[in-house]
Design an enzyme around this catalytic site. Structure first.
Site, PDB file in Angstrom:
ATOM      1  N   GLU A  12      32.557 -31.570  -0.977  1.00 36.00           N
ATOM      2  CA  GLU A  12      31.702 -32.167  -2.054  1.00 36.00           C
ATOM      3  C   GLU A  12      32.517 -32.971  -2.940  1.00 36.00           C
ATOM      4  O   GLU A  12      33.454 -32.706  -3.249  1.00 36.00           O
ATOM      5  CB  GLU A  12      31.058 -30.876  -2.852  1.00 36.00           C
ATOM      6  N   GLU A  42      30.451 -21.154  -1.997  1.00 39.39           N
ATOM      7  CA  GLU A  42      30.571 -20.605  -3.420  1.00 39.39           C
ATOM      8  C   GLU A  42      30.245 -19.067  -3.108  1.00 39.39           C
ATOM      9  O   GLU A  42      29.516 -18.864  -3.860  1.00 39.39           O
ATOM     10  CB  GLU A  42      29.844 -21.330  -4.523  1.00 39.39           C
TER      11      GLU A  42
HETATM   12  C1  GAL Z   1      28.900 -27.194  -6.404  1.00 39.06           C
HETATM   13  C2  GAL Z   1      27.838 -26.480  -5.353  1.00 39.06           C
HETATM   14  C3  GAL Z   1      26.491 -27.312  -4.820  1.00 39.06           C
HETATM   15  C4  GAL Z   1      26.034 -27.743  -6.331  1.00 39.06           C
HETATM   16  C5  GAL Z   1      26.968 -28.670  -6.760  1.00 39.06           C
HETATM   17  C6  GAL Z   1      26.531 -29.307  -8.185  1.00 39.06           C
HETATM   18  O1  GAL Z   1      29.702 -26.465  -7.036  1.00 39.06           O
HETATM   19  O2  GAL Z   1      28.297 -26.080  -3.975  1.00 39.06           O
HETATM   20  O3  GAL Z   1      25.764 -26.347  -4.301  1.00 39.06           O
HETATM   21  O4  GAL Z   1      25.583 -26.780  -7.172  1.00 39.06           O
HETATM   22  O5  GAL Z   1      28.194 -28.100  -7.295  1.00 39.06           O
HETATM   23  O6  GAL Z   1      25.351 -29.863  -8.117  1.00 39.06           O
END
Ligand code: GAL
Length: 945
Positions: free
Chosen positions: A475, A406
C-alpha cells in the site's frame, strides 16, 4: 459456547475446492427471498427452519444483498476499531440476525444423487437448513462454503433457510477498513454432482522461458481427460504431465488456452495460462522477467449494493484499470468474487490474492489477545487460507498469495504460510505484517516514505533475510480526497533498484454510499463510533468516474514514455514483456494550443526495457508558443480498449511564446465621483481594490493564502497536520490593513499588510497597477513579516459576475494539477464551464486548480468577460462559491452556487503529499513563505474575439 461465538471455523461444509462451472445441471438460487431481521438471536423465531413455517408476512429481499442497504438496520463504518467491545470471542447479545427463506423447485430432469449447495459469501456467519435439516454453519465472510444436499432435495417445494448473524467470532478476523454490512452478499447455487464427475481440479501450467515450452500438470480425480484444441491436445489422460510449445500468459499478453477436463459423467471448461513465478536474485519474476507492479488495492464496492458487485461492475473495474495502465491488483483484504479473478485472467492483471483476515482492532490495545497468536483461532486461520488457495488455485493471474492484512504477527499466520507453501510451491507468500520476513517470501511495506524506500533499495537494512527479498509496497500513495502527491518520485525509486517490484496504490475506489444528492461516508448513519470519510480514499469516485489521482497515476505508470531528446524524440519501452509493435506513434503540433500540423512518427520497434531516439518530423513555423505532442496509441483494438486508445504521450516544446510588444503605459491615476480611475480600471480609493474593469464589476484581486484544506493537509502522519498549523496561525482569517494608497502618478501603488488576528506575524503585500490601452497590469510583491511556516497557497482572489460561466485557457489541462501531481496535465488550449472545472471530491476540499496557465479568460456565453495573462504563468481555480464555503461543506450538495464566480489566481500552491496516511509533502513541493513577486494582466473582453 454457541456456534456464533465459537472461534473455530464453521462446520458441516465440504472440503474446499476450486471455483468452476461444468456441464452438470446447476440452479441459481439468486433472486427474491423472504427476509426478517431480528434485533438479537434470542428475538429470532426459533422454528424458522421448519418447512411449514409461515413467512408470508415477511419482507422480500434480493439475494445476493446486504440488508442494511435495503432498509433493515444501518451501515456503519470504522477503520481500525471494532464497533463492539473487544472481548474475544464474544459478540454483543444485540446481534442483528437476518433470517432468509427461499422456496424453490428443481428444474425438470434434475438428476438424482449428489448435489452441492454453494454459498459464495455470507457476512458474517450463516446457519443453514434445507427442508428442515440443518446443513451446518459457515464463517469466513468472503469465502465460499459448500454443503452436500443431494439426499434432502425434493422435486418441488424445497425450503432453504439461512440465518445470518451480523456478528460472530469471525467478526474479530474481519476488521477490514470498510463498511460493516451483513447478509448473503454473493451468489447461492445448487450444483448437481454426477457420480464419476470432477470434484476438483488444479491445472498447473508452467512456462519455461528458456525453451518456450509449457508444462501442464493436472491434479484431479481418476479417469479425467484433458482436451486443449489449440494445442492439439486430445483426450490426454489428465494425470500425465504434458510438455509442449506454447505462448506464455502475462498481464500484458493474457494468452489463455481454452480446454476441457472431462470424464464420462462431466465436462469442465478450463482456461489455461502458462506462466512460472519465481524469486531469483532477490527479484520477483514471471517467465524470467522481473515484474514492476503498477498496482492498486481493490475492495469490492458498489455505491448502492455495497460488497454485492455484479460481474458487469467487476468488468468495469478491470477495463478501467487496463485503460489507465494499471497492471496489478491486490485483492484487499479478502478474496474477491471469483468472477473478478476470471476477468483478471482474461484481460491481464497480476493479482495478489489476499485471504479474508484482519484483526487490526487489537492494535490500539497493544495487540493484547490478538487472534494471530492465540491457539483457539488456529483452525479458523488455516481454514480461511485453505479456502482461499483451493478456490483460486487455477487462476494464472494470481502470482502471490497474501495471508491477510494488519493482523500483527503470530504462530497462526506462520502456520498459514507453511501450509500454503506446502500446498502450492508455485506461488510465493506475501504478508506485510511479518516485519522480519520470517515466514514470507517478499518484503512488503505500506506507506513507507520516499526516504525509507530509498534506504531499503540501497540495502541498508540490518535484517539480512529482508535485505535479500524482493520489495513491494503493498500500500502506498493514499488516494484520499485530492491527491496522492509525489507518485513520480516513487516511480523513480522503483526503477532505481533492481529488487523493487513496484507497489499498489491505496486504494481503487471511494466506498461512498449513494444517498440523496451525494455520497455518504462514516458518521452519516449515526454510528456511535466511526472514522468519517477515511473510507473515501480511492482513485475512482464511488460511481467509478476516474479521479484526477487516477489520471495522474496512469500518466506516471505509462508503459511507453515519450520525451524530448537532443536528437529529437525519445521513446522508452517500460513494458515488462511487450515490444512497441502494437503501437502507432502520432504527433500533432499546436500553436498556442491550436493544431496546425499532424502526422505519424516513424518509430522502429522498441523492445521491453529499450529506448530509441527518432528525429523530429518536419514542422511548419509557428507564430506563438508551440508544442509537439507525440502519442503512442493502440493500432488495433484489444479486448480492453478500442484502436486509438493512448497508452503514453509526451510533449516537446517547439517554439517559445511570442514576445509581447511594449505598450505605452496610460496614466495618470485620477479621482472621479469617489473612485480612482486608471485606464480601464476603477478602484476603491480607501482600499485600493479594483472594483470595475472596463465597466465590468469585479471584486479584488486581493492577496489570499488560504485553500479549503485537503484530507492530506489534515493528515498528521508524521508530525502535526499542516492544516492545523495553518489554522492555528490564522491563515484562514487574514485581515488586510491598508498602509498606503499612492495614486499620485502613472501607477497606482497600494501597500498593505495582511495578517491574522492575534498574531504578530504577517505578510506585506504591495500591489502596483499600471494601465495600457485595453488592460491593467498588476505586480504583486509579497514580503513575509516574520511568518514562520508554509502557506497553503500564494496568490490573489477575485470575484466576477456569475454570468462569466465559461473558462478558456492556454496552459496545463484539461484536468486539475498541483505541484506534486501535475504529470497528467499537458500544455494546450482548453475550455470548460465553471461548473465543469470542479472535481467533485466526495468530501469537498481544494480542487480544480489549473496549473502552468499562460492566459485564461472567463466569459459569458457570447464571449464577453475578462482575460487574464500571466508573466509567464499562473494557476487558477474558478468556482461558484468561495473558499470558506468549500471548506465548510461536508458533502457535495452542501455547495450552492452564489451570485459570483470566485477566481483564485496563484503563483504557487503547497503540494498535496499523502499525509492522510503516509508521508507529507516532499520538501521541494512545500510552499515556504518567502519574498515573492508575480505579475498578471487583466483585460476586458467585450465580445468574442
Ligand atoms: C492501511 C490498511 C488499509 C487502509 C489504509 C488506510 O493501514 O491496510 O486497509 O485502512 O491503511 O486507508
Amino acid at each position: 459456547m454457541s456456534y456464533v461465538e465459537d472461534p473455530g471455523p464453521g462446520h458441516g461444509s465440504l472440503p474446499p475446492r476450486a471455483a468452476f462451472t461444468s456441464d452438470a445441471p446447476s440452479l441459481s438460487l439468486d433472486g427474491t427471498w423472504r427476509f426478517r431481521l431480528s434485533p438479537s438471536v434470542a428475538a429470532a423465531p426459533p422454528d424458522v427452519f421448519e418447512d411449514g413455517f409461515d413467512d408470508s408476512a415477511w419482507d422480500e429481499l434480493p439475494v445476493p444483498s446486504m440488508w442494511q442497504l435495503h432498509g433493515h438496520g444501518e451501515p456503519a463504518y470504522t477503520n481500525v476499531h471494532y464497533p463492539f467491545p473487544v472481548d474475544p470471542p464474544h459478540v454483543p447479545s444485540d446481534n442483528p440476525t437476518g433470517d432468509h427463506r427461499l422456496r424453490f423447485d428443481l428444474p425438470g430432469g434434475w438428476p438424482a444423487g449428489s448435489a452441492v449447495l454453494r454459498f459464495d459469501g455470507i457476512d458474517s456467519c450463516g446457519r443453514i437448513w434445507l427442508n428442515g435439516t440443518e446443513l451446518g454453519v459457515t464463517k469466513g465472510s468472503r469465502l465460499p462454503s459448500e454443503f452436500e444436499v443431494g439426499p434432502l432435495l425434493r422435486p418441488r417445494g424445497n425450503v432453504l433457510v439461512v440465518r445470518v448473524h451480523q456478528w460472530s467470532a469471525g467478526s474479530y478476523l474481519e476488521d477490514q477498513d470498510m463498511w460493516w454490512l451483513s447478509g448473503i452478499f454473493r451468489s447461492v447455487t445448487l450444483l448437481a454432482r454426477p457420480s464419476g464427475g470432477i470434484g476438483d481440479y488444479w491445472v498447473r501450467a508452467d512456462y519455461d522461458h528458456t525453451t518456450g515450452l509449457g508444462t501442464i500438470r493436472v491434479e484431479t480425480g481418476p479417469d479425467v481427460v484433458l482436451d486443449v484444441p489449440a494445442l492439439g491436445v486430445t483426450a490426454h489422460p489428465a494425470g500425465e504431465p504434458l510438455e509442449l510449445p506454447v505462448e506464455p500468459w502475462s498481464a500484458e499478453s493474457p494468452r489463455l488456452y481454452d480446454g476441457t477436463l472431462s470424464t464420462v459423467a462431466e465436462r469442465v471448461p478450463v482456461r489455461i495460462g502458462f506462466r512460472t513465478v519465481t524469486i531469483e536474485d532477490g527479484q520477483l519474476k514471471v517467465n524470467g522477467r522481473r515484474l514492476l507492479l503498477r498496482g492498486v488495492n481493490r475492495h469490492e464496492h458498489d455505491p448502492r449494493s455495497g460488497r454485492v458487485v455484479s460481474r458487469a461492475l467487476a468488468l468495469e473495474d478491470v477495463l478501467l484499470m487496463k485503460r489507465h495502465n494499471v497492471n496489478a491488483v491486490r485483492t484487499s483484504h479478502y478474496p474477491p468474487a471469483p468472477e473478478f479473478l476470471e476477468l483478471c485472467d482474461a484481460y491481464g492483471l497480476w493479482v495478489v490474492d489476499e485471504c479474508d483476515l484482519e484483526t487490526h482492532g487489537f492494535g490500539p490495545l497493544g495487540w493484547d489477545r490478538n487472534p494471530s497468536g492465540e491457539p483457539m483461532w488456529a483452525e479458523a486461520y488455516l481454514d480461511r487460507m485453505r479456502r482461499t488457495v483451493e478456490r483460486d488455485k487455477n487462476r494464472p493471474s494470481v502470482i502471490l498469495w497474501s495471508l491477510g492484512n494488519e493482523s500483527h504477527t503470530g504462530e497462526n499466520l506462520a502456520r498459514m504460510a507453511e501450509w500454503t507453501r506446502r500446498r502450492d510451491p508455485t506461488r510465493p507468500v506475501h504478508y506485510e505484517g511479518d516485519h522480519d520476513c520470517s515466514y514470507v517470501d517478499v518484503h512488503s511495506r505500506m506507506y513507507a516514505t520516499h526516504a525509507e524506500v530509498d534506504a531499503i533499495g540501497r540495502r541498508e537494512d540490518d535484517n539480512e533475510r529482508r535485505r535479500e527479498l524482493p520489495f513491494v509496497l503493498c500500500e502506498y500513495a493514499h488516494a484520499m480526497g485530492n491527491g496522492p502527491g509525489s507518485l513520480l518520485e516513487y516511480r523513480e525509486l522503483f526503477e532505481r533498484y533492481p529488487n523493487y517490484q513496484g507497489g499498489f496504490v491505496w486504494e481503487w475506489i471511494d466506498h461512498g454510499l449513494a444517498a440523496d444528492g451525494h455520497f455518504a461516508y462514516g458518521g452519516d448513519f449515526g454510528e456511535p463510533i466511526h472514522d468519517g470519510n477515511f473510507v473515501i480514499d480511492g482513485l475512482v469516485f464511488p460511481d467509478r468516474t476516474p479521479s484526477p489521482g487516477l489520471l495522474e497515476y496512469a500518466k506516471i505508470i505509462e508503459p511507453v514514455r515519450i520525451s524530448a531528446d537532443p536528437d529529437g524524440v525519445r521513446v522508452a519501452n517500460h513494458y515488462d514483456f511487450l515490444s512497441t509493435e502494437h503501437l502507432t506513434f502520432s504527433w500533432v503540433l499546436e500553436d498556442e494550443g491550436i493544431p496546425v500540423a499532424q502526422g505519424v512518427l516513424d518509430v522502429p520497434v522498441v523492445h521491453s526495457g529499450q529506448s530509441v531516439s527518432v528525429p523530429l518530423p518536419s514542422l511548419p513555423t509557428t507564430s506563438g508558443e508551440s508544442w509537439l505532442t507525440v502519442s503512442a496509441s493502440l493500432t488495433a483494438a484489444t479486448s480492453w480498449a478500442p484502436a486509438g486508445h493512448v497508452v503514453g504521450w509526451g510533449q516537446l516544446p517547439v517554439s517559445p511564446p511570442r514576445v509581447r510588444p511594449v505598450r505605452p503605459a496610460r496614466g495618470p491615476v485620477f479621482h472621479t465621483a469617489g473612485r480612482l480611475v486608471l485606464g480601464p480600471g476603477e478602484f476603491d480609493p480607501a482600499t485600493g481594490v479594483l472594483t470595475a474593469l472596463g465597466g465590468l464589476e469585479v471584486r479584488g484581486p486581493r492577496l489570499d493564502v488560504w485553500r479549503a484544506t485537503t484530507d492530506n493537509d489534515r493528515g498528521s502522519s508524521p508530525g502535526p497536520a499542516e492544516a492545523s498549523q495553518w489554522r492555528e496561525a490564522g491563515l484562514h482569517r487574514m485581515q488586510h490593513r491598508v498602509i498606503e494608497v499612492d495614486a499620485d502618478g502613472d501607477e497606482l501603488v497600494v501597500r498593505t499588510r495582511v495578517a491574522p488576528p492575534a498574531q504578530a506575524f504577517g505578510l506585506f503585500a504591495d500591489y502596483t497597477w499600471t494601465a495600457f490601452d485595453d488592460g491593467l497590469r498588476l505586480r504583486v510583491e509579497v514580503t513575509p513579516d516574520d511568518y514562520p511556516g508554509t502557506l497553503p497557497r500564494l496568490g490573489v482572489t477575485m470575484a466576477v459576475p456569475a454570468e462569466l460561466g465559461t473558462a478558456e485557457w492556454f496552459g496545463g489541462g484539461p484536468g486539475e494539477a498541483y505541484a506534486d501531481s501535475c504529470q497528467a496535465a499537458r500544455i494546450g488550449r482548453f475550455s470548460s464551464s465553471v461548473d465543469g472545472l470542479q472535481t467533485p471530491y466526495v468530501y469537498p476540499q481544494e480542487n480544480g486548480n489549473r496549473a502552468a496557465v499562460r492566459w485564461a479568460r472567463f466569459t459569458t456565453p457570447d464571449g464577453a468577460g475578462v482575460h487574464i495573462t500571466g508573466e509567464p504563468e499562473f494557476a487558477f481555480t474558478a468556482r461558484r462559491w468561495d473558499t470558506a464555503a468549500l471548506e465548510a461543506a461536508r458533502h457535495t450538495d452542501d455547495l450552492v452556487p452564489g451570485p459570483l464566480v470566485h477566481l483564485t489566481l496563484d503563483t504557487a500552491q503547497h503540494g498535496l503529499g499523502t499525509a492522510s496516511c503516509g508521508p507529507g509533502v516532499l520538501p521541494r513541493y512545500r510552499l515556504v513563505a518567502q519574498k515573492t513577486a508575480f505579475t498578471l494582466e487583466f483585460r476586458r473582453v467585450a465580445v468574442a474575439n
